[in-house]
Design an enzyme around this catalytic site. Structure first.
Site, mmCIF file in Angstrom:
data_model
loop_
_atom_site.group_PDB
_atom_site.id
_atom_site.type_symbol
_atom_site.label_atom_id
_atom_site.label_comp_id
_atom_site.label_asym_id
_atom_site.label_seq_id
_atom_site.Cartn_x
_atom_site.Cartn_y
_atom_site.Cartn_z
ATOM 1 N N ARG A 175 0.838 -1.203 0.000
ATOM 2 C CA ARG A 175 0.000 0.000 0.000
ATOM 3 C C ARG A 175 0.872 1.251 0.000
ATOM 4 N NH1 ARG A 175 -4.720 0.089 4.294
ATOM 5 N NH2 ARG A 175 -5.380 1.823 2.952
ATOM 6 N N CYS A 237 -1.349 6.197 8.890
ATOM 7 C CA CYS A 237 -1.682 4.933 8.243
ATOM 8 C C CYS A 237 -2.790 5.224 7.251
ATOM 9 C CB CYS A 237 -2.078 3.889 9.283
ATOM 10 S SG CYS A 237 -3.467 4.387 10.334
#
Length: 282
Positions: A175, A237
């Site tokens: 990611r 995050c």
């Protein structure tokens, strides 16, 4: 110490000043936490919902898990039996990912005696700890929430820290590199951010790695090392949940750090903000 072991928790629960235990099990796209709690939980533990009680509804331009409304959080904590001097233990299913969010939110709210059950409910049951289906009815507490007791970063602060200090991206490497993005509309990372996957904070048993191991890990990224400023570390995050886990790991390592609660989901809400791809910080 921000962690508590199963053995120490059992001793404290049997002692004269037992902690309030909060069950904050949650996983992205996972089973309903209330149903999991109803099937069996640590005796006396109170269920808190990460989506609705440790976060508030998302407004335009915000990340997926904005910080909770202070008055609403105070009501939730009082209903759970938390008072000003009450020790609190939070736990989740195993790896402390959502428990760390609870730990961080409660400290942001001004609570001091908050710890995470290392290894979560899995460690509790592995050690022979019993489960219950009885829903506790604690006497109301009187805790006063003092929101803002921990500093936070906004998008501008995160961008500045990525240039002048250390900004850690706690998401999985794929990611971070922008190879996949299963949740948010844009893939990639904040330019200048370094990848420090949350999964590497714990061992195969779901317990946090030793503080010395964590210090070595973060030092390799320039956080807390002689080459870096230990006070200039930020973490984000996808939505501010797993980043709290890395904040807890940094705390165990003795490295002060700041959370960017809006995280990637907030960052990409503005198409004018730059995006970096690949393994390079950008």
């Amino acid at each position: 110490m921000a962690l508590i072991s199963v053995e120490d928790l059992r001793a404290e629960l049997a002692g004269p000043r037992p902690p309030v235990v909060l069950d904050v099990r949650w996983s992205l796209g996972g089973p309903d936490s209330a149903q999991e709690y109803a099937r069996g939980h640590l005796p006396g533990a109170v269920h808190l919902d990460l989506e609705t009680q440790l976060s508030r509804p998302r407004a335009a331009g915000e990340g997926r898990h904005p910080l909770p409304d202070p008055a609403a959080l105070q009501e939730v904590l009082r209903a759970a039996g938390v008072s000003a001097d009450t020790p609190v233990v939070v736990h989740d299913a195993a790896t402390s990912t959502s428990a760390a969010r609870g730990w961080w939110v409660l400290r942001w709210a001004g609570l001091r005696g908050v710890r995470v059950l290392d290894g979560g409910l899995a460690a509790w049951t592995a050690a022979g700890g019993p489960l219950s289906t009885e829903v506790p009815r604690p006497a109301p507490g009187d805790v006063v929430v003092r929101a803002g007791s921990l500093p936070v970063l906004d998008a501008a602060g995160a961008a500045a820290l990525a240039r002048s200090g250390i900004l850690l991206d706690a998401r999985a490497p794929e990611r971070y590199r922008g190879e996949v993005e299963p949740v948010d509309p844009v893939a990639g990372h904040v330019p200048g951010a370094l990848n420090a996957p949350t999964a590497d904070n714990v061992g195969a048993d779901g317990r946090f790695r030793a503080p010395a191991v964590l210090r070595e890990r973060f030092a390799a990224l320039g956080a807390g090392s002689p080459a870096g400023d230990a006070g200039a570390v930020g973490v984000y995050c996808g939505s501010g949940v797993t980043a709290a886990h890395t904040l807890l790991a940094l705390d165990l390592a003795g490295i002060p750090a700041v959370l960017y609660p809006g995280s990637w989901s907030e960052w990409v809400s503005d198409p004018e903000r730059p995006v970096a791809l690949g393994a390079d910080p950008g």
